[in-house]
Design a protein around this motif. Structure first.
Motif, PDB file in Angstrom:
ATOM      1  N   LEU A 196       0.697  -1.291   0.027  1.00 56.45           N
ATOM      2  CA  LEU A 196       0.023   0.139  -0.074  1.00 56.45           C
ATOM      3  C   LEU A 196       0.771   1.150   0.036  1.00 56.45           C
ATOM      4  O   LEU A 196       0.547   2.390  -0.727  1.00 56.45           O
ATOM      5  CB  LEU A 196      -0.914   0.090   1.281  1.00 56.45           C
ATOM      6  CG  LEU A 196      -2.330  -0.496   0.971  1.00 56.45           C
ATOM      7  CD1 LEU A 196      -2.244  -1.987   0.643  1.00 56.45           C
ATOM      8  CD2 LEU A 196      -3.190  -0.481   2.263  1.00 56.45           C
ATOM      9  N   GLU A 197       1.978   1.366   0.594  1.00 52.97           N
ATOM     10  CA  GLU A 197       2.887   2.626   0.730  1.00 52.97           C
ATOM     11  C   GLU A 197       3.454   2.576  -0.498  1.00 52.97           C
ATOM     12  O   GLU A 197       3.669   3.916  -1.085  1.00 52.97           O
ATOM     13  CB  GLU A 197       3.685   2.314   1.770  1.00 52.97           C
ATOM     14  CG  GLU A 197       3.441   2.078   3.418  1.00 52.97           C
ATOM     15  CD  GLU A 197       3.463   3.574   3.926  1.00 52.97           C
ATOM     16  OE1 GLU A 197       3.499   4.482   3.287  1.00 52.97           O
ATOM     17  OE2 GLU A 197       3.108   3.624   5.277  1.00 52.97           O
ATOM     18  N   MET A 198       3.778   1.543  -1.328  1.00 54.22           N
ATOM     19  CA  MET A 198       4.506   1.740  -2.488  1.00 54.22           C
ATOM     20  C   MET A 198       3.423   2.058  -3.713  1.00 54.22           C
ATOM     21  O   MET A 198       3.809   3.036  -4.460  1.00 54.22           O
ATOM     22  CB  MET A 198       5.166   0.275  -2.877  1.00 54.22           C
ATOM     23  CG  MET A 198       6.487   0.218  -2.144  1.00 54.22           C
ATOM     24  SD  MET A 198       7.213  -1.149  -2.641  1.00 54.22           S
ATOM     25  CE  MET A 198       7.826  -0.695  -4.327  1.00 54.22           C
ATOM     26  N   LEU A 199       2.405   1.473  -3.498  1.00 49.13           N
ATOM     27  CA  LEU A 199       1.361   2.134  -4.606  1.00 49.13           C
ATOM     28  C   LEU A 199       0.852   3.723  -4.388  1.00 49.13           C
ATOM     29  O   LEU A 199       0.691   4.204  -5.398  1.00 49.13           O
ATOM     30  CB  LEU A 199      -0.114   1.402  -4.297  1.00 49.13           C
ATOM     31  CG  LEU A 199      -0.087  -0.107  -4.904  1.00 49.13           C
ATOM     32  CD1 LEU A 199      -1.502  -0.941  -4.359  1.00 49.13           C
ATOM     33  CD2 LEU A 199      -0.061  -0.097  -6.336  1.00 49.13           C
ATOM     34  N   TYR A 200       1.001   4.051  -3.391  1.00 46.03           N
ATOM     35  CA  TYR A 200       0.349   5.382  -2.980  1.00 46.03           C
ATOM     36  C   TYR A 200       1.644   6.569  -3.277  1.00 46.03           C
ATOM     37  O   TYR A 200       1.679   7.570  -3.446  1.00 46.03           O
ATOM     38  CB  TYR A 200      -0.168   5.645  -1.629  1.00 46.03           C
ATOM     39  CG  TYR A 200      -0.166   7.164  -1.020  1.00 46.03           C
ATOM     40  CD1 TYR A 200      -1.090   7.835  -2.032  1.00 46.03           C
ATOM     41  CD2 TYR A 200       0.434   7.741  -0.045  1.00 46.03           C
ATOM     42  CE1 TYR A 200      -1.646   9.242  -1.594  1.00 46.03           C
ATOM     43  CE2 TYR A 200       0.057   9.071   0.212  1.00 46.03           C
ATOM     44  CZ  TYR A 200      -1.031   9.866  -0.755  1.00 46.03           C
ATOM     45  OH  TYR A 200      -1.291  11.083  -0.274  1.00 46.03           O
ATOM     46  N   SER A 201       2.899   5.977  -2.861  1.00 51.39           N
ATOM     47  CA  SER A 201       4.043   6.667  -2.766  1.00 51.39           C
ATOM     48  C   SER A 201       4.560   6.841  -4.311  1.00 51.39           C
ATOM     49  O   SER A 201       5.066   7.908  -4.575  1.00 51.39           O
ATOM     50  CB  SER A 201       5.237   6.051  -1.882  1.00 51.39           C
ATOM     51  OG  SER A 201       6.480   6.515  -2.176  1.00 51.39           O
ATOM     52  N   SER A 202       4.183   5.898  -5.098  1.00 50.04           N
ATOM     53  CA  SER A 202       4.910   6.059  -6.335  1.00 50.04           C
ATOM     54  C   SER A 202       4.097   5.701  -7.410  1.00 50.04           C
ATOM     55  O   SER A 202       4.456   6.024  -8.716  1.00 50.04           O
ATOM     56  CB  SER A 202       6.060   4.715  -6.510  1.00 50.04           C
ATOM     57  OG  SER A 202       6.994   4.832  -5.554  1.00 50.04           O
ATOM     58  N   GLY A 203       2.682   5.847  -7.230  1.00 54.44           N
ATOM     59  CA  GLY A 203       1.526   5.861  -8.377  1.00 54.44           C
ATOM     60  C   GLY A 203       1.622   4.491  -9.222  1.00 54.44           C
ATOM     61  O   GLY A 203       1.590   4.654 -10.632  1.00 54.44           O
TER      62      GLY A 203
ATOM     63  N   HIS B  93      -4.617   6.773  -8.345  1.00 50.77           N
ATOM     64  CA  HIS B  93      -5.351   8.062  -8.683  1.00 50.77           C
ATOM     65  C   HIS B  93      -5.209   8.764  -7.343  1.00 50.77           C
ATOM     66  O   HIS B  93      -5.078  10.180  -7.893  1.00 50.77           O
ATOM     67  CB  HIS B  93      -6.884   7.645  -9.093  1.00 50.77           C
ATOM     68  CG  HIS B  93      -7.324   6.842 -10.033  1.00 50.77           C
ATOM     69  ND1 HIS B  93      -6.869   6.939 -11.377  1.00 50.77           N
ATOM     70  CD2 HIS B  93      -8.135   6.031 -10.133  1.00 50.77           C
ATOM     71  CE1 HIS B  93      -7.182   6.386 -12.297  1.00 50.77           C
ATOM     72  NE2 HIS B  93      -8.146   5.633 -11.786  1.00 50.77           N
ATOM     73  N   SER B  94      -5.144   8.347  -6.465  1.00 50.92           N
ATOM     74  CA  SER B  94      -4.815   9.388  -5.326  1.00 50.92           C
ATOM     75  C   SER B  94      -3.683  10.035  -5.501  1.00 50.92           C
ATOM     76  O   SER B  94      -3.517  11.251  -5.020  1.00 50.92           O
ATOM     77  CB  SER B  94      -5.268   8.500  -3.793  1.00 50.92           C
ATOM     78  OG  SER B  94      -6.568   7.998  -3.834  1.00 50.92           O
ATOM     79  N   PHE B  95      -2.521   9.338  -5.501  1.00 49.30           N
ATOM     80  CA  PHE B  95      -1.100   9.570  -5.766  1.00 49.30           C
ATOM     81  C   PHE B  95      -1.216  10.978  -6.805  1.00 49.30           C
ATOM     82  O   PHE B  95      -0.669  12.006  -6.384  1.00 49.30           O
ATOM     83  CB  PHE B  95      -0.516   8.684  -6.254  1.00 49.30           C
ATOM     84  CG  PHE B  95       0.943   8.846  -6.717  1.00 49.30           C
ATOM     85  CD1 PHE B  95       1.988   9.449  -6.040  1.00 49.30           C
ATOM     86  CD2 PHE B  95       0.972   8.996  -8.187  1.00 49.30           C
ATOM     87  CE1 PHE B  95       3.405   9.573  -6.599  1.00 49.30           C
ATOM     88  CE2 PHE B  95       2.373   9.230  -8.949  1.00 49.30           C
ATOM     89  CZ  PHE B  95       3.423   9.624  -8.041  1.00 49.30           C
ATOM     90  N   ALA B  96      -1.707  10.833  -8.053  1.00 48.97           N
ATOM     91  CA  ALA B  96      -1.785  11.804  -8.810  1.00 48.97           C
ATOM     92  C   ALA B  96      -2.558  12.953  -8.478  1.00 48.97           C
ATOM     93  O   ALA B  96      -2.068  14.179  -8.474  1.00 48.97           O
ATOM     94  CB  ALA B  96      -2.263  11.282 -10.175  1.00 48.97           C
ATOM     95  N   THR B  97      -3.747  12.823  -7.761  1.00 46.67           N
ATOM     96  CA  THR B  97      -4.624  13.893  -7.408  1.00 46.67           C
ATOM     97  C   THR B  97      -3.889  14.855  -6.255  1.00 46.67           C
ATOM     98  O   THR B  97      -3.853  15.942  -6.483  1.00 46.67           O
ATOM     99  CB  THR B  97      -5.871  13.290  -6.921  1.00 46.67           C
ATOM    100  OG1 THR B  97      -6.351  12.582  -8.008  1.00 46.67           O
ATOM    101  CG2 THR B  97      -7.009  14.473  -6.654  1.00 46.67           C
ATOM    102  N   HIS B  98      -3.500  13.909  -5.399  1.00 47.39           N
ATOM    103  CA  HIS B  98      -2.753  14.546  -4.491  1.00 47.39           C
ATOM    104  C   HIS B  98      -1.418  15.654  -4.756  1.00 47.39           C
ATOM    105  O   HIS B  98      -1.310  16.589  -4.218  1.00 47.39           O
ATOM    106  CB  HIS B  98      -2.320  13.716  -3.039  1.00 47.39           C
ATOM    107  CG  HIS B  98      -3.590  13.133  -2.544  1.00 47.39           C
ATOM    108  ND1 HIS B  98      -3.339  12.343  -1.468  1.00 47.39           N
ATOM    109  CD2 HIS B  98      -4.745  13.400  -2.688  1.00 47.39           C
ATOM    110  CE1 HIS B  98      -4.985  11.701  -1.584  1.00 47.39           C
ATOM    111  NE2 HIS B  98      -5.596  12.380  -1.917  1.00 47.39           N
TER     112      HIS B  98
END
Length: 301
Positions: free
Chosen positions: A142-149, A251-256
């Motif tokens: 989860l950390e990697m999905l959010y950290s690196s998109g 999507h959250s990575f890019a949006t933020h």
């Protein structure tokens, strides 16, 4: 009369792979669309070869799609495939004029992707039970999905040699085998190191799976479906009612990033989008966010 359809479709497939470097899934989608057109031609104009097609024939095919109540999304994709096929025939100088130029693509309302706000991201991350056997692995995922998109396929295919811990980057093999360097955040790197050094190192790893970063309990690389289930079950467990998938984290990575003022070209590079128009959807999300801030906070809203 010689039937050139199958020959040209085969050549088109090769062109998409070698010249366009498209993924196998994209190639199959394009070819299926041309095979739909070929089926229509066989039924209604059996003596017409690809190089003899006129616009009127293509227009009738598109009309048939509409009559069959095919969704506008599917119609748009099929027309895109047809245009690509005739551009290929032009490229190979098999036709002098492109009969698909005047084909109009139906207007498709672009659906904004689902996202999690930062509080929900934290809720998901902290909801992982680190005391469970796969806890540290799941937290690292989860950390990697959010950290690196990352796309979920990029995560499941990630190999140890693609992690550059010393400089904090991942070498990602994206769609069409295109490579890109993506930064990895310090928290993601921390949980990845814990997983690799304290969990994975002690696993019995199946043959031919030694290089994959994320493994299941049988020592084989994780599947995309398994990652989806991990995230879906966690969202349910922490009480998030949105439809949450691995792509939600991307999507959250890019949006933020966009909300925080990141340059669109930088976000495009990190996501591995071939066209910036794909990335621009996040500017629409950002505008919605700004409107909501105005509504919630302005005294004369």
């Amino acid at each position: 009369m010689t039937n050139n359809w199958e020959k040209y479709i085969k050549q088109f497939r090769y062109y998409l792979k070698m010249e366009r470097s498209l993924s196998d899934n994209s190639i199959q989608a394009y070819v299926r669309d041309i095979e739909k057109l070929y089926g229509f031609i066989q039924d209604h104009f059996p003596n017409i070869n690809p190089e003899e097609i006129q616009f009127e024939v293509l227009r009738k095919f598109v009309q048939q799609l509409g009559a069959l109540e095919v969704s506008v999304f599917t119609q748009a994709r099929v027309i895109s495939g047809i245009k690509a096929f005739f551009r290929f025939l032009m490229y190979e100088e098999l036709i002098a004029e492109d009969p698909s130029v005047l084909l109009e693509t139906p207007k498709v309302g672009r659906k904004l992707p689902d996202t999690l706000n930062y509080q929900e991201i934290v809720q998901m991350l902290e909801g992982v039970q680190l005391g469970e056997p796969e806890g540290h692995r799941n937290r690292a995922i989860l950390e990697m999905l959010y950290s690196s998109g990352l796309r979920v396929s990029e995560l499941t295919e990630l190999k140890l040699g693609q992690v550059y811990e010393d400089i904090g980057f991942l070498r990602i093999i994206g769609k069409g085998n295109k490579e890109r360097l993506v930064p990895i955040g310090s928290d993601a790197l921390k949980y990845l190191k814990i997983y690799l050094e304290e969990i994975r190192k002690h696993q019995k790893i199946a043959k031919d799976h030694e290089e994959f970063v994320f493994l299941n309990r049988r020592g084989k690389k994780l599947t995309r479906v398994m990652v989806y289930l991990i995230i879906k079950n966690l969202a349910d467990a922490v009480g998030i009612r949105k439809k949450v998938s691995p792509h939600t984290f991307r999507h959250s990575f890019a949006t933020h990033l966009i909300e925080g003022g990141a340059d669109l070209r930088v976000v495009q590079e990190m996501l591995g989008h071939e066209s910036i128009t794909t990335t621009e959807i996040y500017t629409h999300l950002d505008r919605d966010y700004l409107r909501q801030v105005l509504t919630d906070c302005h005294p004369r809203k």
